[in-house]
Structures are given as C-alpha cells and as structure tokens.
Design an enzyme around this catalytic site. Structure first.
Site, PDB file in Angstrom:
ATOM      1  N   HIS A  23     -17.373  26.443  36.184  1.00  0.00           N
ATOM      2  CA  HIS A  23     -15.966  26.040  36.331  1.00  0.00           C
ATOM      3  C   HIS A  23     -15.906  24.649  36.968  1.00  0.00           C
ATOM      4  CE1 HIS A  23     -14.433  30.484  36.348  1.00  0.00           C
ATOM      5  NE2 HIS A  23     -14.477  29.989  35.134  1.00  0.00           N
ATOM      6  N   HIS A  80     -12.748  37.623  25.346  1.00  0.00           N
ATOM      7  CA  HIS A  80     -12.166  36.665  26.300  1.00  0.00           C
ATOM      8  C   HIS A  80     -12.629  35.298  25.829  1.00  0.00           C
ATOM      9  CE1 HIS A  80     -11.515  34.279  29.817  1.00  0.00           C
ATOM     10  NE2 HIS A  80     -12.763  34.316  30.221  1.00  0.00           N
ATOM     11  N   GLU A  82     -12.519  31.978  27.251  1.00  0.00           N
ATOM     12  CA  GLU A  82     -12.939  30.808  28.004  1.00  0.00           C
ATOM     13  C   GLU A  82     -14.190  30.260  27.295  1.00  0.00           C
ATOM     14  OE1 GLU A  82     -13.232  31.665  32.152  1.00  0.00           O
ATOM     15  OE2 GLU A  82     -13.281  29.556  32.735  1.00  0.00           O
ATOM     16  N   ASP A  84     -17.136  29.482  27.930  1.00  0.00           N
ATOM     17  CA  ASP A  84     -18.499  29.998  28.105  1.00  0.00           C
ATOM     18  C   ASP A  84     -18.783  31.172  27.169  1.00  0.00           C
ATOM     19  OD1 ASP A  84     -16.563  31.208  29.821  1.00  0.00           O
ATOM     20  OD2 ASP A  84     -18.147  32.198  30.951  1.00  0.00           O
ATOM     21  N   HIS A 147     -10.361  38.726  33.714  1.00  0.00           N
ATOM     22  CA  HIS A 147      -9.726  37.829  34.656  1.00  0.00           C
ATOM     23  C   HIS A 147      -8.763  36.793  34.058  1.00  0.00           C
ATOM     24  CE1 HIS A 147     -12.419  34.043  34.398  1.00  0.00           C
ATOM     25  NE2 HIS A 147     -12.664  34.726  33.330  1.00  0.00           N
ATOM     26  N   ASP A 167     -16.245  39.567  31.331  1.00  0.00           N
ATOM     27  CA  ASP A 167     -16.537  39.076  32.686  1.00  0.00           C
ATOM     28  C   ASP A 167     -16.535  40.193  33.736  1.00  0.00           C
ATOM     29  OD1 ASP A 167     -16.954  36.121  32.790  1.00  0.00           O
ATOM     30  OD2 ASP A 167     -15.073  36.109  31.707  1.00  0.00           O
ATOM     31  N   TYR A 195     -19.241  37.118  42.639  1.00  0.00           N
ATOM     32  CA  TYR A 195     -18.469  36.951  41.410  1.00  0.00           C
ATOM     33  C   TYR A 195     -17.073  37.550  41.599  1.00  0.00           C
ATOM     34  CZ  TYR A 195     -17.958  36.690  36.316  1.00  0.00           C
ATOM     35  OH  TYR A 195     -17.555  36.376  35.048  1.00  0.00           O
ATOM     36  N   HIS A 228     -21.938  38.297  31.590  1.00  0.00           N
ATOM     37  CA  HIS A 228     -22.841  37.485  32.418  1.00  0.00           C
ATOM     38  C   HIS A 228     -23.777  38.430  33.175  1.00  0.00           C
ATOM     39  CE1 HIS A 228     -20.488  33.803  31.921  1.00  0.00           C
ATOM     40  NE2 HIS A 228     -19.398  34.455  32.280  1.00  0.00           N
TER      41      HIS A 228
HETATM   42 FE1  FEO Z   1     -13.857  33.559  32.062  1.00  0.00          FE
HETATM   43 FE2  FEO Z   1     -17.233  34.096  31.703  1.00  0.00          FE
HETATM   44  O1  FEO Z   1     -15.567  33.395  31.327  1.00  0.00           O
END
Ligand code: FEO
Length: 398
Positions: A23, A80, A82, A84, A147, A167, A195, A228
């Site tokens: 981030h 999700h 984002e 990544d 999230h 996530d 996390y 992750h």
């Molecule tokens: Fe909110 Fe692992 O991305």
C-alpha cells in the site's frame, strides 16, 4: 511454479520474498508476502480464483499456460479487485477475452475503474452458486468491507469444504511452504494479527458480522485459502476464532507507551512511567516504543493488543513531533474501541503537546483517563519520581 494443494486445487500464485512495503509506504511487510491465485478443477468446470500483482502478470500467465490450456478455464472469479489480486487480468484477458469474470457488482465497478475494459462480467450476490458439474458447487458470499466494498468469499463444497477468503484470514508472509502446519506458528499468527490490526480493524463491526454469519452456516471446512500467506490446513477454524476475538474490541493485559524524544527528557519520562506501571501491576506487559525509530505498523499492532496506551512527545513548534503525529493519525483511522489513554511529555516554554495529544487521542476514540503529565526541561530525580507515581496512578484508573 504451480503447487498442488488438493486433488482439485492448484496454487498458481506468486511468492514475493522481496516485498518490504505494501500500500505504498503504509504497511511494512518484513516477511514478504504472496499473492495467492487458485485453479479449481471442479466436476466438469475449471475456475481460476483471483490473479496476482501487476509486476508479475506475464510470469503468472506463462505459468498458467504451462498448467492448463487457457481456453479450458471456464470462469474467472475475482473475489476482490485491489491491484495485488487483479493486476494480471489485462494480460490474462488478452488471451481469453470472452471468459466470464464472476465478481460482485462493486467488483465490476472497481475492475472497470482500474482497467477501463468491457469484459464479460457476471455479477454475483451471497448465495449465488456456480455449478461445477458432478454435483459440486462454488457458492459466493459477499463480504463488503472485509476489507474493500467489493470483497467476497467463495465456498467450494468438494474435498471436505474449502473457503476461499481472499484478504480475510491472510498474512503478509512469504513461504515456500503453503500450509500453516509447515511454518512456525508464532510467525504466522503475528503476521495475521498485524494484518488484522493494520488492514481490517477499522471495519471490525462488518468483519464480526460476516465471520459470525459464516460460522452460523456450519459449513464443513478442511481448508481456508486466503489470498496472502499460508493456507490454514491444521485446525483451520483457529483463525476464525482469532477473528471473532480481534473484531470484538480486542485487548490483552498490555499497556503500550509510545513516545518521541529530542534530548531524552521524554524518554526518561516514558521509562519512569513504565516503572510505575510495572510496580502497580506486575503481570501487565508494558512496552516502550520510540515512534521515530520503531516500525509504525508494529507500533499500531502493539496498540491494537493493548488495553491502554500512553503517548508522549516533547512540545515542538507549539505542537508535537512528526512521528507522534503519524501514529495519532493512524490510530484515529483504526477506530480502536474501549481503550484507555493518556499523554505525557517534556517542554521548555509553551508546553502544549500533552494537551494536544490528549485531544487527538479522544478524537480517535480513546478514553482519556486524566490530563496527563508534563515535565519542564530535563526531569530531575523528583520529576522522575512523579512520573513513577503517575504510572502507578494510571493503573488505578483502568
Ligand atoms: Fe486488498 Fe490483498 O488486497
């Protein structure tokens, strides 16, 4: 390299051993991370869940081609979006442009907002089912703000039940082993807690509701596969239990003292207050962290597990230090609940730092127990005794 997880599930992700920040500069990832993508070969259909971060897009698509002819992928599930997780979509969709992308309506909006492409989106809601053939299904569970607004989980009912949680339940943890029982438990649990504290705590009410909803579904569960870190295989529900605790105004018998110092006066105060805390409550874990030297995300993780915090800074330019300002701003965003707090610091003339820190703590949802303690110039023996006494009295106010 792909890795077989079960007969039907293959890990297609990327382990990023080099990642130290995430981030932008917001989150430290001292143990690296991984971007987990899973290929699920159901009864008759093959589904790819999530992709990897953009810099690894070509590597990802190339490895995917070695695993399966891309036209045999029947559907892509984006839990999700984002970057990544969605970062390899453009490269992948160049090869299979008509493949349906299953995601929430918010997910579609986010993909469109990122990549500006008109792909074959299929919007799904909680309870919608993707039939995999052979009696197997993938069921979607929307999890907004666990999230991002687009977040969802996917539940595969084959192989004893597998929850793909994106996530949720993840950790920034690079490992060649894929399973929690093959890595040191204390490392993985610390990274999972860090996390949670740094990424999810702000949204704890939504997280708590969703986790309870999933628990109430009473689903058979052999694996929890986050996007992750390692997969929860040994006692997978342990991380669900942790989330139930962490999302409920979590605290341990810990007190964190966070301070900054220019010429050591505020440090001496911090150490004297800590002596008082220890004397008044020996079982309490007390940590003293210099905000200008310690990792900000580790500090916030300690604050997350603390029942109370003391924040100290010398007065500088009618305010407080840069490092303390950063911690206070982050703590405000994290929306901690039921934590007590106070402020302290040294000063030479105007001396408003303690009052200003106290106001910021209150604005961040901390319950201020008193007006704090200040010391003029360098604390002498008497001033340090006053700090020790202050530490003792602080315990009495918790
Ligand atoms: Fe909110 Fe692992 O991305």
């Amino acid at each position: 390299m792909s890795k077989r997880i079960t007969d039907n599930i293959t890990w297609m992700g990327k382990v990023d051993w080099e990642l130290t920040m995430f981030h932008g500069n917001e989150l430290s990832t001292k143990r690296g991370s991984s971007y987990n993508s899973y290929l699920l070969r159901g009864g008759k259909k093959t589904v790819l869940l999530d992709t990897v971060w953009g810099p690894y897009d070509r590597e990802f698509v190339s490895r995917l081609k070695q695993e399966i002819p891309l036209d045999q992928i029947d559907a892509i599930v984006m839990q999700h979006n984002e970057t990544d997780h969605s970062g390899a979509l453009v490269e992948l969709m160049r090869e299979i442009p008509d493949t349906p992308i299953y995601c929430t309506a918010k997910g579609e909006a986010i993909i469109r907002g990122h990549y500006h492409r008109d792909w074959n989106f299929v919007n799904v809601k909680t309870g919608d089912v993707l039939e995999l053939g052979g009696g197997e299904t993938l069921t979607f569970i929307e999890a907004p703000m666990c999230h991002w607004p687009d977040t969802m989980f996917s539940y595969y009912d084959g192989e004893g039940g597998v929850l793909f949680s994106n996530d949720g339940f993840g950790q920034h943890y690079a490992s060649e082993s894929l399973f929690n029982d093959e890595v040191p438990a204390c490392e993985v649990l610390y990274e999972a807690e860090k996390y949670y504290a740094n990424i999810l705590n702000t949204y704890s009410p939504m997280v708590a509701r969703k986790v309870k909803e999933v628990v109430a579904m009473n689903l058979p569960l052999s694996l929890i596969c986050p996007s992750h870190g390692v997969i929860w295989r040994d006692n997978p529900t342990q991380i669900i239990e942790k989330y139930l605790q962490w999302s409920d105004a979590y605290q341990e018998d810990c007190i964190t003292i966070v301070y900054d110092t220019m010429w050591n006066s505020t440090r001496l105060m911090a150490e004297a207050i800590a002596r008082g805390l220890r004397e008044a409550s020996p079982p309490t874990t007390v940590k003293i962290l210099n905000a200008a030297k310690e990792d900000k995300n580790d500090i916030l993780t300690e604050m997350f597990r603390s029942k109370a915090v003391l924040v100290g800074s010398p007065t500088i330019n009618y305010g407080y230090s840069y490092a303390i300002a950063g911690i206070l701003e982050m703590a405000k965003g994290f929306r901690f609940k039921k934590k007590k707090a106070s402020a302290f610091g040294s000063y030479g003339w105007s001396g408003e730092a303690v009052k200003l820190i106290g106001a910021e703590l209150q604005a961040g949802g901390f319950e201020l127990v008193d007006e704090g303690i200040r010391t003029l110039w360098v604390p002498d023996e008497k001033a340090l005794e006053a700090c020790e006494e202050y530490g003792k009295s602080f315990i009495g106010k918790l």
